[in-house]
Design a protein around this motif. Sequence first.
Motif, PDB file in Angstrom:
ATOM      1  N   ARG A  67      57.963  15.785  24.856  1.00 36.87           N
ATOM      2  CA  ARG A  67      57.516  14.992  26.033  1.00 36.87           C
ATOM      3  C   ARG A  67      57.706  13.715  25.845  1.00 36.87           C
ATOM      4  O   ARG A  67      58.029  12.912  26.856  1.00 36.87           O
ATOM      5  CB  ARG A  67      55.895  15.604  26.416  1.00 36.87           C
TER       6      ARG A  67
ATOM      7  N   ILE B  68      61.256  12.526  26.410  1.00 36.94           N
ATOM      8  CA  ILE B  68      61.519  12.351  27.598  1.00 36.94           C
ATOM      9  C   ILE B  68      60.639  10.909  28.384  1.00 36.94           C
ATOM     10  O   ILE B  68      61.612  10.651  29.332  1.00 36.94           O
ATOM     11  CB  ILE B  68      61.070  13.678  28.577  1.00 36.94           C
TER      12      ILE B  68
ATOM     13  N   ARG C 284      76.063  22.866  38.782  1.00 31.62           N
ATOM     14  CA  ARG C 284      74.787  23.651  39.420  1.00 31.62           C
ATOM     15  C   ARG C 284      74.703  25.011  38.652  1.00 31.62           C
ATOM     16  O   ARG C 284      73.619  25.444  37.956  1.00 31.62           O
ATOM     17  CB  ARG C 284      74.423  24.066  40.998  1.00 31.62           C
TER      18      ARG C 284
ATOM     19  N   ALA D  42      72.005  25.491  35.733  1.00 30.87           N
ATOM     20  CA  ALA D  42      71.188  26.722  35.640  1.00 30.87           C
ATOM     21  C   ALA D  42      71.495  27.726  34.267  1.00 30.87           C
ATOM     22  O   ALA D  42      70.137  28.109  33.683  1.00 30.87           O
ATOM     23  CB  ALA D  42      71.524  27.642  36.787  1.00 30.87           C
TER      24      ALA D  42
ATOM     25  N   PHE E 296      69.397  26.008  31.493  1.00 31.29           N
ATOM     26  CA  PHE E 296      67.868  26.377  31.633  1.00 31.29           C
ATOM     27  C   PHE E 296      67.732  27.673  30.834  1.00 31.29           C
ATOM     28  O   PHE E 296      66.442  28.127  30.438  1.00 31.29           O
ATOM     29  CB  PHE E 296      67.434  26.150  32.877  1.00 31.29           C
TER      30      PHE E 296
ATOM     31  N   ILE F 269      66.375  22.329  23.124  1.00 33.70           N
ATOM     32  CA  ILE F 269      65.921  21.674  24.432  1.00 33.70           C
ATOM     33  C   ILE F 269      66.353  20.669  24.281  1.00 33.70           C
ATOM     34  O   ILE F 269      66.932  19.873  25.452  1.00 33.70           O
ATOM     35  CB  ILE F 269      64.094  21.593  24.598  1.00 33.70           C
TER      36      ILE F 269
ATOM     37  N   LEU G 142      69.996  20.845  25.564  1.00 30.56           N
ATOM     38  CA  LEU G 142      69.755  20.985  27.078  1.00 30.56           C
ATOM     39  C   LEU G 142      69.652  19.726  27.853  1.00 30.56           C
ATOM     40  O   LEU G 142      70.631  19.498  28.526  1.00 30.56           O
ATOM     41  CB  LEU G 142      68.599  21.793  27.436  1.00 30.56           C
TER      42      LEU G 142
ATOM     43  N   LYS H  90      73.050  18.377  30.243  1.00 28.57           N
ATOM     44  CA  LYS H  90      72.535  18.405  31.622  1.00 28.57           C
ATOM     45  C   LYS H  90      72.792  16.861  31.949  1.00 28.57           C
ATOM     46  O   LYS H  90      73.479  16.591  32.896  1.00 28.57           O
ATOM     47  CB  LYS H  90      71.068  18.577  31.665  1.00 28.57           C
TER      48      LYS H  90
ATOM     49  N   LYS I 110      71.454  23.623  53.641  1.00 28.99           N
ATOM     50  CA  LYS I 110      72.929  23.466  53.394  1.00 28.99           C
ATOM     51  C   LYS I 110      73.822  23.421  54.366  1.00 28.99           C
ATOM     52  O   LYS I 110      74.495  22.188  54.472  1.00 28.99           O
ATOM     53  CB  LYS I 110      73.483  24.416  52.403  1.00 28.99           C
TER      54      LYS I 110
ATOM     55  N   ASP J  27      68.834  18.465  50.520  1.00 25.89           N
ATOM     56  CA  ASP J  27      69.728  19.780  50.166  1.00 25.89           C
ATOM     57  C   ASP J  27      69.993  19.935  48.655  1.00 25.89           C
ATOM     58  O   ASP J  27      69.693  21.013  48.125  1.00 25.89           O
ATOM     59  CB  ASP J  27      71.149  19.571  50.830  1.00 25.89           C
ATOM     60  N   ALA J  28      69.856  18.709  47.939  1.00 24.26           N
ATOM     61  CA  ALA J  28      69.976  18.875  46.576  1.00 24.26           C
ATOM     62  C   ALA J  28      68.613  19.128  45.940  1.00 24.26           C
ATOM     63  O   ALA J  28      68.569  20.225  45.136  1.00 24.26           O
ATOM     64  CB  ALA J  28      70.080  17.357  45.972  1.00 24.26           C
TER      65      ALA J  28
ATOM     66  N   GLN K  25      68.510  23.065  46.909  1.00 27.39           N
ATOM     67  CA  GLN K  25      69.339  23.876  46.050  1.00 27.39           C
ATOM     68  C   GLN K  25      68.736  24.057  44.590  1.00 27.39           C
ATOM     69  O   GLN K  25      68.942  25.265  43.866  1.00 27.39           O
ATOM     70  CB  GLN K  25      70.937  23.455  46.143  1.00 27.39           C
ATOM     71  N   ARG K  26      68.021  23.059  44.112  1.00 26.70           N
ATOM     72  CA  ARG K  26      67.651  23.135  42.867  1.00 26.70           C
ATOM     73  C   ARG K  26      66.625  24.115  42.745  1.00 26.70           C
ATOM     74  O   ARG K  26      66.225  24.933  41.725  1.00 26.70           O
ATOM     75  CB  ARG K  26      67.273  21.685  42.303  1.00 26.70           C
TER      76      ARG K  26
ATOM     77  N   LEU L 206      67.945  27.642  42.607  1.00 30.45           N
ATOM     78  CA  LEU L 206      68.808  27.714  41.368  1.00 30.45           C
ATOM     79  C   LEU L 206      67.932  27.919  40.112  1.00 30.45           C
ATOM     80  O   LEU L 206      68.387  28.717  39.383  1.00 30.45           O
ATOM     81  CB  LEU L 206      69.812  26.685  41.165  1.00 30.45           C
ATOM     82  N   TYR L 207      66.974  27.074  40.047  1.00 30.61           N
ATOM     83  CA  TYR L 207      66.098  26.870  39.033  1.00 30.61           C
ATOM     84  C   TYR L 207      64.988  28.077  38.887  1.00 30.61           C
ATOM     85  O   TYR L 207      64.071  27.971  38.062  1.00 30.61           O
ATOM     86  CB  TYR L 207      65.363  25.520  38.869  1.00 30.61           C
TER      87      TYR L 207
ATOM     88  N   ARG M 286      60.909  23.403  30.095  1.00 26.46           N
ATOM     89  CA  ARG M 286      61.954  23.712  30.794  1.00 26.46           C
ATOM     90  C   ARG M 286      61.377  23.490  32.506  1.00 26.46           C
ATOM     91  O   ARG M 286      62.072  22.896  33.073  1.00 26.46           O
ATOM     92  CB  ARG M 286      62.472  25.236  30.869  1.00 26.46           C
TER      93      ARG M 286
ATOM     94  N   LEU N  87      58.835  21.809  33.236  1.00 24.49           N
ATOM     95  CA  LEU N  87      58.436  20.393  33.480  1.00 24.49           C
ATOM     96  C   LEU N  87      59.852  19.751  33.962  1.00 24.49           C
ATOM     97  O   LEU N  87      59.527  18.965  34.962  1.00 24.49           O
ATOM     98  CB  LEU N  87      58.114  19.975  32.128  1.00 24.49           C
ATOM     99  N   ILE N  88      60.645  19.776  33.322  1.00 21.08           N
ATOM    100  CA  ILE N  88      62.188  19.338  33.553  1.00 21.08           C
ATOM    101  C   ILE N  88      62.716  19.633  34.825  1.00 21.08           C
ATOM    102  O   ILE N  88      62.867  18.756  35.702  1.00 21.08           O
ATOM    103  CB  ILE N  88      63.289  19.539  32.508  1.00 21.08           C
ATOM    104  N   LYS N  89      62.587  20.758  35.263  1.00 21.17           N
ATOM    105  CA  LYS N  89      62.879  21.237  36.835  1.00 21.17           C
ATOM    106  C   LYS N  89      62.141  20.568  37.614  1.00 21.17           C
ATOM    107  O   LYS N  89      62.836  20.334  38.704  1.00 21.17           O
ATOM    108  CB  LYS N  89      62.913  22.923  36.660  1.00 21.17           C
TER     109      LYS N  89
ATOM    110  N   LYS O  21      59.942  18.084  37.677  1.00 19.85           N
ATOM    111  CA  LYS O  21      60.289  16.692  37.633  1.00 19.85           C
ATOM    112  C   LYS O  21      61.533  16.198  38.295  1.00 19.85           C
ATOM    113  O   LYS O  21      61.442  15.131  39.222  1.00 19.85           O
ATOM    114  CB  LYS O  21      60.383  16.041  36.211  1.00 19.85           C
ATOM    115  N   GLU O  22      62.560  16.921  38.055  1.00 23.40           N
ATOM    116  CA  GLU O  22      63.737  16.458  38.927  1.00 23.40           C
ATOM    117  C   GLU O  22      63.689  16.882  40.427  1.00 23.40           C
ATOM    118  O   GLU O  22      63.894  15.795  41.391  1.00 23.40           O
ATOM    119  CB  GLU O  22      64.828  17.249  38.345  1.00 23.40           C
TER     120      GLU O  22
ATOM    121  N   GLU P 202      61.528  14.160  41.773  1.00 23.10           N
ATOM    122  CA  GLU P 202      62.177  12.716  42.079  1.00 23.10           C
ATOM    123  C   GLU P 202      63.360  12.879  43.080  1.00 23.10           C
ATOM    124  O   GLU P 202      63.320  11.742  44.097  1.00 23.10           O
ATOM    125  CB  GLU P 202      62.874  12.368  40.861  1.00 23.10           C
TER     126      GLU P 202
END
Lengths: 209, 209, 209
Positions: free
Chosen positions: A175, A178, B161, B165, B168, B174, B177, B181, C49, C94-95, C98-99, C102-103, C175, C177-179, C181-182, C185
């Motif tokens: 953490r 990051i 993408r 994925a 993950f 990590i 990863l 990424k 999309k 869109d981004a 999609q995430r 996908l995530y 994992r 958390l990262i997803k 957070k992205e 943002e």
Amino acid sequence: MFRLILPREHGFFDLFRDISNLICEATREFQLLLAEGTASAEVHSKKIKDLEHQGDNITHQTMTALHKTFITPIDREDIHELIKRLDDILDFLDAAAQRFVLYKVGEAPDDMRKMAEINNASAELVKQAVSGLSNLKASEQMMKHCVEINRLENEADTVLRGAVAKLFSDEADIRKLIKLKEIYELLETVSDRCEDVANVIESIVIEYS
Amino acid sequence: MFRLILPREHGFFDLFRDISNLICEATREFQLLLAEGTASAEVHSKKIKDLEHQGDNITHQTMTALHKTFITPIDREDIHELIKRLDDILDFLDAAAQRFVLYKVGEAPDDMRKMAEINNASAELVKQAVSGLSNLKASEQMMKHCVEINRLENEADTVLRGAVAKLFSDEADIRKLIKLKEIYELLETVSDRCEDVANVIESIVIEYS
Amino acid sequence: MFRLILPREHGFFDLFRDISNLICEATREFQLLLAEGTASAEVHSKKIKDLEHQGDNITHQTMTALHKTFITPIDREDIHELIKRLDDILDFLDAAAQRFVLYKVGEAPDDMRKMAEINNASAELVKQAVSGLSNLKASEQMMKHCVEINRLENEADTVLRGAVAKLFSDEADIRKLIKLKEIYELLETVSDRCEDVANVIESIVIEYS
């Protein structure tokens, strides 16, 4: 008719100078934020947020003036690019400061202090280069400042890369890794934007000299 | 008077062509960096850093020429946008290469090689599209290249993408990863910038045909 | 001669209005995507999309029209900036969508729903501000919308910072958390781009009123 010309007492060059002063102040506040530890971090981050708001006002005034001015002292697109990039510097400094507090980083690593120092040095050079724009008589000096800002950007980039590599190998708390990585990247973007400012100034010097 | 016109032997179109050649070379170096493994990764990343510096010089020359030239062969803002985006391609390739070495990634995953291949294909098309700008006689061919660059950008996005994925779900480490990424995202930005170049070229073709 | 003037029935203002409608639709789709859970997430992300592709087409038409039009109703650079920023809104939405799929995020956190709501409110204001451009008679109303879009951007920023701080303190799965957070943002960038649109509109109002 009056709308076409900016009042002498506060034209584009004054706006650029004002925002450069804010930038210098914000980089100094950021250094204090890192130096003084958790207790006063919030005070400094609030000061930086305030400077960032003042910067927004100046940017807004500049854009308004640009749309109301028929003949500008330098190219319109250069004015636009300059004010955007100067404003970006404050935005990224503020983003870094807010995150430092919010993420409860606590003790700042040495590399981060180093980057804050580089940013302060760049900000001072940006201020000097910007202040030369109004008469362009010290163009040689301005060019030297721009070269130095470029050199500092390379230095910031080197510090960033080393610091992040170190985080990956040494920082056990993922953490924290990051959080710090994000703040480093924001600080490096500050020096990128200083470089963008230097590049615009160089172009203007070349055109008008 | 002489200052107003660029010397015939090296005008804007030559500068665009020069930087396109650097881009092609850099994308090939990046492929080698991924293919040859740790031992020679540093050699290739240094070569890419050098190409990136050469690109900076060309960008600088272009901006200087733009500020010294009164009448430009194509719109000033298109020249500005084109050189910025071409330079960005080198910057992001360099950022990806430096991180690959610094993060000690070692063996590159297949998806990364796939993206490097796509970037090389885009770079070759960028070079061809750019080389057509000076006379615009092959405008139909140029438009085809631009469409293909857009298609490749979509392909790069799909690979990104899927690759992220997969990271993950499959990557246990990590830290690895996060490193991979970041490099994937930089490579995807390379293909975004190729697309930006294609869009500017398309606009120019439309305007002048 | 015909090439110099845009057909009355579909000029720049219509293109701006069309893309604003797509943006409103996309922000509503994103809210549904978060509300309805995994089962229909893919359906909504495909719809987004598709809207993003339609946005690309409108941007392309606008750039083509800009290069074919000799005299534009508002500054060329404002048209360029406006369409780019409007298109960015769709790209980032869109981004994010999609995430999300996908995530395999599954259940959306409350803060994310809050941000989606803010983005939808901003999109509606963008649509209204943009629709005023063609005659500029309701300039006071337009300015109010722009101020409100700025306020919403600040709100989105506050939500983002709180949400990410919460992730760092509460989310055990790094994992995830990262997803998240992205995605946060990306959603915050959507509201940044709405603010950029508001700033361009404000400048235009100031210039022409």
